[in-house]
Scaffold this active site. Structure first.
Site, PDB file in Angstrom:
ATOM      1  N   ASP A  64       0.877  -1.178   0.000  1.00 52.56           N
ATOM      2  CA  ASP A  64       0.000   0.000   0.000  1.00 52.56           C
ATOM      3  C   ASP A  64       0.907   1.218   0.000  1.00 52.56           C
ATOM      4  O   ASP A  64       1.576   1.505   0.986  1.00 52.56           O
ATOM      5  CB  ASP A  64      -0.885  -0.019   1.249  1.00 52.56           C
ATOM      6  CG  ASP A  64      -1.763   1.222   1.346  1.00 52.56           C
ATOM      7  OD1 ASP A  64      -1.637   2.134   0.501  1.00 52.56           O
ATOM      8  OD2 ASP A  64      -2.575   1.282   2.292  1.00 52.56           O
ATOM      9  N   TYR A 156      -8.318  14.670  -7.245  1.00 55.60           N
ATOM     10  CA  TYR A 156      -7.427  14.001  -8.202  1.00 55.60           C
ATOM     11  C   TYR A 156      -6.580  15.033  -8.941  1.00 55.60           C
ATOM     12  O   TYR A 156      -5.358  14.899  -9.041  1.00 55.60           O
ATOM     13  CB  TYR A 156      -8.282  13.198  -9.193  1.00 55.60           C
ATOM     14  CG  TYR A 156      -7.504  12.466 -10.257  1.00 55.60           C
ATOM     15  CD1 TYR A 156      -6.893  11.246  -9.993  1.00 55.60           C
ATOM     16  CD2 TYR A 156      -7.391  12.988 -11.541  1.00 55.60           C
ATOM     17  CE1 TYR A 156      -6.184  10.564 -10.976  1.00 55.60           C
ATOM     18  CE2 TYR A 156      -6.694  12.316 -12.532  1.00 55.60           C
ATOM     19  CZ  TYR A 156      -6.090  11.104 -12.240  1.00 55.60           C
ATOM     20  OH  TYR A 156      -5.391  10.440 -13.218  1.00 55.60           O
TER      21      TYR A 156
HETATM   22  P1  NAD Z   1      -6.308   1.545 -12.534  1.00 59.79           P
HETATM   23  O1  NAD Z   1      -7.336   1.880 -11.520  1.00 59.79           O
HETATM   24  O2  NAD Z   1      -6.719   0.689 -13.700  1.00 59.79           O
HETATM   25  O3  NAD Z   1      -5.066   0.828 -11.817  1.00 59.79           O
HETATM   26  C1  NAD Z   1      -4.490   1.369 -10.673  1.00 59.79           C
HETATM   27  C2  NAD Z   1      -3.799   0.272  -9.879  1.00 59.79           C
HETATM   28  O4  NAD Z   1      -3.292   0.867  -8.689  1.00 59.79           O
HETATM   29  C3  NAD Z   1      -4.758  -0.843  -9.450  1.00 59.79           C
HETATM   30  O5  NAD Z   1      -4.210  -2.120  -9.743  1.00 59.79           O
HETATM   31  C4  NAD Z   1      -4.911  -0.633  -7.948  1.00 59.79           C
HETATM   32  O6  NAD Z   1      -5.153  -1.825  -7.216  1.00 59.79           O
HETATM   33  C5  NAD Z   1      -3.577   0.007  -7.592  1.00 59.79           C
HETATM   34  N1  NAD Z   1      -3.635   0.768  -6.353  1.00 59.79           N
HETATM   35  C6  NAD Z   1      -4.657   1.568  -5.901  1.00 59.79           C
HETATM   36  N2  NAD Z   1      -4.358   2.051  -4.693  1.00 59.79           N
HETATM   37  C7  NAD Z   1      -3.136   1.566  -4.361  1.00 59.79           C
HETATM   38  C8  NAD Z   1      -2.308   1.695  -3.218  1.00 59.79           C
HETATM   39  N3  NAD Z   1      -2.700   2.411  -2.161  1.00 59.79           N
HETATM   40  N4  NAD Z   1      -1.107   1.080  -3.215  1.00 59.79           N
HETATM   41  C9  NAD Z   1      -0.711   0.320  -4.277  1.00 59.79           C
HETATM   42  N5  NAD Z   1      -1.479   0.133  -5.379  1.00 59.79           N
HETATM   43  C10 NAD Z   1      -2.669   0.749  -5.409  1.00 59.79           C
HETATM   44  O7  NAD Z   1      -5.699   2.930 -13.010  1.00 59.79           O
HETATM   45  P2  NAD Z   1      -4.996   3.339 -14.410  1.00 59.79           P
HETATM   46  O8  NAD Z   1      -6.037   3.921 -15.266  1.00 59.79           O
HETATM   47  O9  NAD Z   1      -4.170   2.215 -14.890  1.00 59.79           O
HETATM   48  O10 NAD Z   1      -4.056   4.530 -13.908  1.00 59.79           O
HETATM   49  C11 NAD Z   1      -2.710   4.329 -13.490  1.00 59.79           C
HETATM   50  C12 NAD Z   1      -2.064   5.678 -13.217  1.00 59.79           C
HETATM   51  O11 NAD Z   1      -2.160   6.488 -14.393  1.00 59.79           O
HETATM   52  C13 NAD Z   1      -2.753   6.457 -12.110  1.00 59.79           C
HETATM   53  O12 NAD Z   1      -1.780   7.185 -11.375  1.00 59.79           O
HETATM   54  C14 NAD Z   1      -3.653   7.411 -12.872  1.00 59.79           C
HETATM   55  O13 NAD Z   1      -3.966   8.569 -12.148  1.00 59.79           O
HETATM   56  C15 NAD Z   1      -2.798   7.730 -14.086  1.00 59.79           C
HETATM   57  N6  NAD Z   1      -3.592   8.198 -15.240  1.00 59.79           N
HETATM   58  C16 NAD Z   1      -4.492   7.368 -15.854  1.00 59.79           C
HETATM   59  C17 NAD Z   1      -5.199   7.853 -16.974  1.00 59.79           C
HETATM   60  C18 NAD Z   1      -6.187   6.978 -17.743  1.00 59.79           C
HETATM   61  O14 NAD Z   1      -6.787   7.470 -18.706  1.00 59.79           O
HETATM   62  N7  NAD Z   1      -6.368   5.715 -17.392  1.00 59.79           N
HETATM   63  C19 NAD Z   1      -5.006   9.170 -17.402  1.00 59.79           C
HETATM   64  C20 NAD Z   1      -4.092   9.983 -16.719  1.00 59.79           C
HETATM   65  C21 NAD Z   1      -3.378   9.472 -15.639  1.00 59.79           C
END
Ligand code: NAD
Length: 251
Positions: A64, A156
């Site tokens: 975490d 966020y």
């Molecule tokens: P997602 O929700 O699909 O995956 C996130 C992962 O992080 C999950 O496996 C979750 O279990 C894990 N997680 C959550 N809390 C946690 C914690 N406390 N400790 C460890 N792991 C934890 O998200 P995503 O869409 O793959 O996004 C990944 C990153 O990219 C994030 O930082 C997000 O803000 C950023 N992002 C995503 C997008 C998008 O369009 N998907 C756009 C801009 C930025």
């Protein structure tokens, strides 16, 4: 200098699915020795199996990122297993999409704790092992929402804007240890976040992107490989948009 990461040890947080999994896959394909971390054990297990099926070995450590002890255990586990840490990708993140009036104190605390404090804790904890190996590369996940409104998710946006400042300050403070610190600011990337949308809704999002498609996790993963590699040896404190142009115009 190329993008070969052989003999490099890389940790990816939030690697259980989505962008984090894509980053792990790309780093693994580039030859890195991988440590994948996630708070969700089930996702972590399936990601590790899926990587294995692609011929990519990964050490899975449940973590975490918002918890100091858990972060320290992750770094100790990686160091004990491989003897060094060269690359850290701070990808773990959560989002709460609601109008400002409905965002609660616990929404704020959760998002800031995981996205911003988690990035700080992991980056700080990796400094000593990275410096002991002669330097390294820290890559933080930002978002294009840090510099332009996308949807209502104020905590966020604040967390991702904070990651820009954190990235730049870290970059200056740790440069003399030969540790580079950069951020990737993705646009809309097709991850499980989009699973609930119909094809028509996905098409509507894609139509707003100047390059006319949603991003793929590999678009972010390939950027992470570049930033981790010697090809980016003179880049630090940068925030790289990987958006298909969506940060320029998303309407
Ligand atoms: P997602 O929700 O699909 O995956 C996130 C992962 O992080 C999950 O496996 C979750 O279990 C894990 N997680 C959550 N809390 C946690 C914690 N406390 N400790 C460890 N792991 C934890 O998200 P995503 O869409 O793959 O996004 C990944 C990153 O990219 C994030 O930082 C997000 O803000 C950023 N992002 C995503 C997008 C998008 O369009 N998907 C756009 C801009 C930025």
């Amino acid at each position: 200098m190329d993008n070969n990461l052989e003999n490099q040890v890389a940790i990816v947080t939030g690697a259980g699915q989505g962008i984090g999994f894509g980053i792990a896959r790309c780093l693994g394909r580039a030859g890195a020795q991988l440590v994948v971390a996630d708070v969700n054990q089930e996702r972590l297990d399936s990601a590790t199996v899926a990587l294995g099926e692609m011929g990519i070995d990964a050490l899975a450590i449940a973590c975490d990122v918002a918890d100091q002890q858990s972060v320290n255990d992750l770094m100790a586990g990686a160091s004990n297993a491989f003897g060094r840490i060269d690359v850290l990708v701070n990808n773990a993140g959560v989002i709460v999409v609601k109008p400002i009036d409905e965002q609660s104190e616990s929404d704020w605390d959760r998002v800031i704790d995981i996205n911003l404090k988690g990035t700080f804790l992991c980056a700080q904890a990796v400094l000593d092992p990275m410096a002991a190996g002669g330097g390294g590369s820290i890559i933080n996940l930002c978002s294009m929402s840090a510099y332009g409104f996308t949807t209502p998710h104020l905590p966020y946006t604040a967390s991702k804007a904070g990651i820009i400042g954190l990235t730049r300050d870290f970059a200056v403070e740790v440069a003399d240890r030969q540790i580079r610190v950069n951020a990737i600011a993705p646009g809309p990337i097709e991850t499980p976040m989009f699973d609930g949308l119909s094809q028509a809704q996905k098409d509507a999002h894609a139509a707003k992107v100047p390059l006319k498609r949603l991003g793929h996790p590999d678009d972010i993963g390939n950027t992470a490989v570049f930033l981790a590699s010697g090809a980016a040896a003179f880049i630090t404190g940068a925030v790289i948009p990987v958006t298909g142009g969506a940060d320029l115009k998303y309407s």
